[in-house]
Design an enzyme around this catalytic site. Structure first.
Site, PDB file in Angstrom:
ATOM      1  N   ASP A  74     120.002  -1.749 -13.335  1.00 26.05           N
ATOM      2  CA  ASP A  74     121.085  -2.000 -12.382  1.00 26.05           C
ATOM      3  C   ASP A  74     121.177  -0.753 -11.507  1.00 26.05           C
ATOM      4  O   ASP A  74     120.298   0.121 -11.579  1.00 26.05           O
ATOM      5  CB  ASP A  74     122.416  -2.333 -13.095  1.00 26.05           C
ATOM      6  N   CYS A 114     120.452   1.106 -17.502  1.00 23.77           N
ATOM      7  CA  CYS A 114     121.679   1.125 -16.710  1.00 23.77           C
ATOM      8  C   CYS A 114     122.176   2.568 -16.676  1.00 23.77           C
ATOM      9  O   CYS A 114     121.387   3.489 -16.906  1.00 23.77           O
ATOM     10  CB  CYS A 114     122.715   0.134 -17.239  1.00 23.77           C
ATOM     11  N   THR A 140     124.335   4.117 -18.658  1.00 23.19           N
ATOM     12  CA  THR A 140     124.456   4.694 -20.001  1.00 23.19           C
ATOM     13  C   THR A 140     123.532   4.052 -21.043  1.00 23.19           C
ATOM     14  O   THR A 140     123.393   4.583 -22.141  1.00 23.19           O
ATOM     15  CB  THR A 140     125.886   4.488 -20.518  1.00 23.19           C
ATOM     16  N   GLY A 141     122.994   2.893 -20.739  1.00 23.63           N
ATOM     17  CA  GLY A 141     122.252   2.106 -21.727  1.00 23.63           C
ATOM     18  C   GLY A 141     123.170   1.232 -22.573  1.00 23.63           C
ATOM     19  O   GLY A 141     122.696   0.385 -23.333  1.00 23.63           O
ATOM     20  N   GLY A 143     125.760  -0.981 -21.521  1.00 22.27           N
ATOM     21  CA  GLY A 143     125.921  -2.350 -21.023  1.00 22.27           C
ATOM     22  C   GLY A 143     124.678  -3.186 -21.241  1.00 22.27           C
ATOM     23  O   GLY A 143     124.765  -4.338 -21.694  1.00 22.27           O
ATOM     24  N   HIS A 163     112.082   0.581 -38.329  1.00 22.62           N
ATOM     25  CA  HIS A 163     113.076  -0.085 -39.184  1.00 22.62           C
ATOM     26  C   HIS A 163     113.602  -1.384 -38.586  1.00 22.62           C
ATOM     27  O   HIS A 163     113.934  -2.300 -39.321  1.00 22.62           O
ATOM     28  CB  HIS A 163     114.288   0.833 -39.413  1.00 22.62           C
ATOM     29  N   ASN A 164     113.746  -1.430 -37.268  1.00 24.69           N
ATOM     30  CA  ASN A 164     114.425  -2.572 -36.639  1.00 24.69           C
ATOM     31  C   ASN A 164     113.493  -3.521 -35.909  1.00 24.69           C
ATOM     32  O   ASN A 164     113.928  -4.554 -35.406  1.00 24.69           O
ATOM     33  CB  ASN A 164     115.506  -2.070 -35.671  1.00 24.69           C
ATOM     34  N   ARG A 222     122.098   7.983 -16.402  1.00 30.21           N
ATOM     35  CA  ARG A 222     123.121   9.008 -16.167  1.00 30.21           C
ATOM     36  C   ARG A 222     123.351   9.879 -17.398  1.00 30.21           C
ATOM     37  O   ARG A 222     124.059  10.880 -17.324  1.00 30.21           O
ATOM     38  CB  ARG A 222     124.449   8.338 -15.786  1.00 30.21           C
TER      39      ARG A 222
HETATM   40  C1  RB5 Z   1     127.652   1.769 -13.799  1.00 26.78           C
HETATM   41  O1  RB5 Z   1     128.263   0.699 -13.179  1.00 26.78           O
HETATM   42  C2  RB5 Z   1     127.586   1.595 -15.300  1.00 26.78           C
HETATM   43  O2  RB5 Z   1     128.794   1.086 -15.760  1.00 26.78           O
HETATM   44  C3  RB5 Z   1     126.453   0.688 -15.720  1.00 26.78           C
HETATM   45  O3  RB5 Z   1     125.255   1.083 -15.146  1.00 26.78           O
HETATM   46  C4  RB5 Z   1     126.201   0.740 -17.222  1.00 26.78           C
HETATM   47  O4  RB5 Z   1     126.123   2.072 -17.670  1.00 26.78           O
HETATM   48  C5  RB5 Z   1     127.136  -0.038 -18.042  1.00 26.78           C
HETATM   49  O5  RB5 Z   1     127.129   0.057 -19.278  1.00 26.78           O
END
Ligand code: RB5
Length: 145
Positions: free
Chosen positions: A8, A66, A68-69, A71, A99-100, A110
């Site tokens: 994303d 994304c 943070t990974g 979502g 393991h998984n 980020r």
């Molecule tokens: C940015 O919108 C952020 O919320 C998305 O990229 C992701 O980290 C969500 O978990």
């Protein structure tokens, strides 16, 4: 392997480096985008076709990014047969495989360093699943689908 890729706007900064790394290591990539940066896009829209490609057998693994990974891993694990791990270090990527039997790996552009992400990617494609009691646990997951 045939690898689905999706991200994303939060993961977009890692997109080209990851695609390049995958192709350089001989993988065939199915790119579910986004092709261009779109600040208001939503990760579930990109995770869905990537996970569906695994369920249908078109892809063997998926790489999702994304901000943070978080979502992408939440979204991916809602799909049957998906075992998505948030690989915050290469060591965790290794355990996620051994393991998984992870078939999806998630990263945060980020919150993670690109060199660590590329190391985790290499582990994701080389580390074998060790089965045994871990296989039994995966079967229990599947029995609850
Ligand atoms: C940015 O919108 C952020 O919320 C998305 O990229 C992701 O980290 C969500 O978990």
């Amino acid at each position: 392997m045939i690898v689905a890729f999706a991200c994303d706007h939060g993961g977009f900064p890692f997109r080209e480096s990851i695609l390049h790394h995958l192709k350089n290591h001989g993988h065939e990539v199915i790119d579910f985008g986004p092709q261009f940066f779109e600040e208001l896009d939503d990760f579930p829209d990109y995770v869905a076709p990537a996970c569906q490609s695994i369920i249908s057998g078109k892809a063997e693994r998926a790489v999702l990014v994304c901000g943070t990974g978080l979502g992408t891993s939440i979204a991916a694990n809602r799909y049957p047969w998906i075992r998505a791990v948030l690989a915050y270090t290469p060591e965790i990527a290794k355990i996620g495989r051994s393991h998984n039997d992870s078939n999806v790996i998630c990263f945060g552009a980020r919150t993670m360093q690109l060199d660590s992400v590329l190391k985790s990617l290499d582990v994701f494609f080389t580390e074998p699943f060790i089965g045994g009691k871990y296989q039994r646990r995966n079967e229990k997951l599947d029995s609850r689908l």
